[in-house]
Design an enzyme around this catalytic site. Sequence first.
Site, PDB file in Angstrom:
ATOM      1  N   ASP A 165       4.778  69.320  29.984  1.00 37.31           N
ATOM      2  CA  ASP A 165       4.227  68.127  29.335  1.00 37.31           C
ATOM      3  C   ASP A 165       5.083  66.917  29.704  1.00 37.31           C
ATOM      4  OD1 ASP A 165       2.703  66.724  26.949  1.00 37.31           O
ATOM      5  OD2 ASP A 165       4.841  66.361  26.619  1.00 37.31           O
ATOM      6  N   ASP A 191      -1.597  64.776  31.370  1.00 33.36           N
ATOM      7  CA  ASP A 191      -0.135  64.860  31.309  1.00 33.36           C
ATOM      8  C   ASP A 191       0.382  66.241  30.884  1.00 33.36           C
ATOM      9  OD1 ASP A 191      -1.067  64.681  28.725  1.00 33.36           O
ATOM     10  OD2 ASP A 191       0.549  63.395  28.016  1.00 33.36           O
ATOM     11  N   GLU A 192      -0.479  67.243  30.856  1.00 34.73           N
ATOM     12  CA  GLU A 192      -0.061  68.599  30.499  1.00 34.73           C
ATOM     13  C   GLU A 192      -0.680  69.600  31.480  1.00 34.73           C
ATOM     14  OE1 GLU A 192       0.324  69.333  25.896  1.00 34.73           O
ATOM     15  OE2 GLU A 192      -1.521  68.244  26.322  1.00 34.73           O
TER      16      GLU A 192
END
Length: 411
Positions: free
Chosen positions: A10, A106-107
Site C-alpha cells: 500500500d 495504490d494497493e
Amino acid sequence: MSQRVIFLVDMQSFYASVEKADHPAYRDKPVIVSGDPARRSGVVLAACPLAKKRGVKNALRLWEAQQLCPDAIIVRPRMQRYLDVSVQISSILARYTDMVEPYSVDEQFMDVTGSRRLFGEPREIAAQIQRDIMEETGVYARCGIGSNKVLAKMACDHFAKKNKTGIFELDHHHLKTHLWPLPVGRMFGVGSRMEQHLKRLGIYTIGALACFPLAVLKKRWGIGGQVLWETANGIDESPVLRESHAGQKAIGHAMTLPRDYADFEHEIKVALLELCEEVCFRARTSGVMGACVSVGCQGADDAHPSGFHRQMTLAAPTNGTMDVYRAACRLFLSFWDKNPVRRISVGLSRLSRDTIRQLDLFENREGERKIGYAVDRIKQKYGSGAVIRAVSLLEAGQALERAKKIGGHYK
C-alpha cells in the site's frame, strides 16, 4: 514452503506522496490533494502525514480541511500522473513475482511464495520492495504480510501503517492477541451498516465475531455470513490473480452534478443520456451486453437525505445507448420525488457476450449497433470528446468537461 506468503503493498497517502516527490519544495510542508470546490468536488482526496497530524482526513470538505490546516498547500489532482506512477510500481513488484493483483490504484496484492528462494524471507523481500519503490518513485510503501489475502490486507491496514518499519506480518498464531481485540467495524469487509447489524447481535469485536456460531450467521446472511466468520478467523482461499478485473459483473458510472438539477426535461435527462453513453461505450469496448439497468440519485438537501437506487430487467440484453437511456428515464421518473438532485448514477448488469444477439423483426437493431461501434472507434482514436450528442452542448451537459478528466478529475 507449503504455506502461501501473500503481500498487500500500500502506498502512503499516494496522491499527496506523488505530488511531494514531483515537487521537492513541498517536502516539509503539509500537502492536500483536493477536487475543485467550484464544481462541488472540493473534498480531500489525499493528505500527506503532516496534514493528517493536524486532523485532515480523506473525504473531508476542503474548507473544513483548510480550517484545520490553513498553511496547507492545496493541489488539484493529476489522475494521469498517478496512474502512470501506479503502473511504474506494478513493474517494480513484477520483478519479484509474476503474481501481482491490483486492488486499487495504490494497493496491490503479491504472491511471493515461490520467490523466497531467490529473494529471501518475507520481511527481507518487503524491505527491498520498499527501497525500490522509494528510490524510483519517491513514494513510501507499507507492506502487510499474511498467509492469505485477508490476513495481508488487515496486517497492512491495522498494523503496518502504524509500524515504524511499515512492515507487519500477521499469522494465525497472533489472531487472538492482535486482530481479535479490534472493534468489529474495523474488520475488512464490514461497513457501517453491517457493523450496526453485528452490534445488535452483541458482536462488538472481531474476536466475538470469530467465536459466534457460524450457523446463526449463515441463517441470517447466507454465504455472506460465512464469509464474515471466515474473515474474522483469518480464513481465505482466494488466489492472487493477475486477471483480477476480468469477467466483471456490472458496468456503472456516476456523476456529481455541478449544481442542483431539478428540471427533468432540460437537465436530468441530459445527465442520464451522458451516463448511458459512457456505460454503453464501456460495455461495447468490453464486448458485452447487459440485461439489467439500474439508476440511482442522491438528493441535494443534506439536512434531509433523499434518493433511491432501483433496477429493472430489459426484454433482451443490450449495449445500445438509447435502449439503456429509455429504461433509465422510466426508472428515474418512477421513483424520483421531484426534489432537486445532486448525484446521478446509471449501471448495466447481468452481462453476457455481445456475439449472440436476439434479432428484432420490427426495428433495425443491427444498424444502430454498427453506428455505436463506429462512434466508439472514433472516440478510442481521438478521445471521448471527439463525438458527443447535441444535447451535451446545453448548459446541463457535462460530456466535454468530463472528457478532460480521468476518474472524475483532471488528467
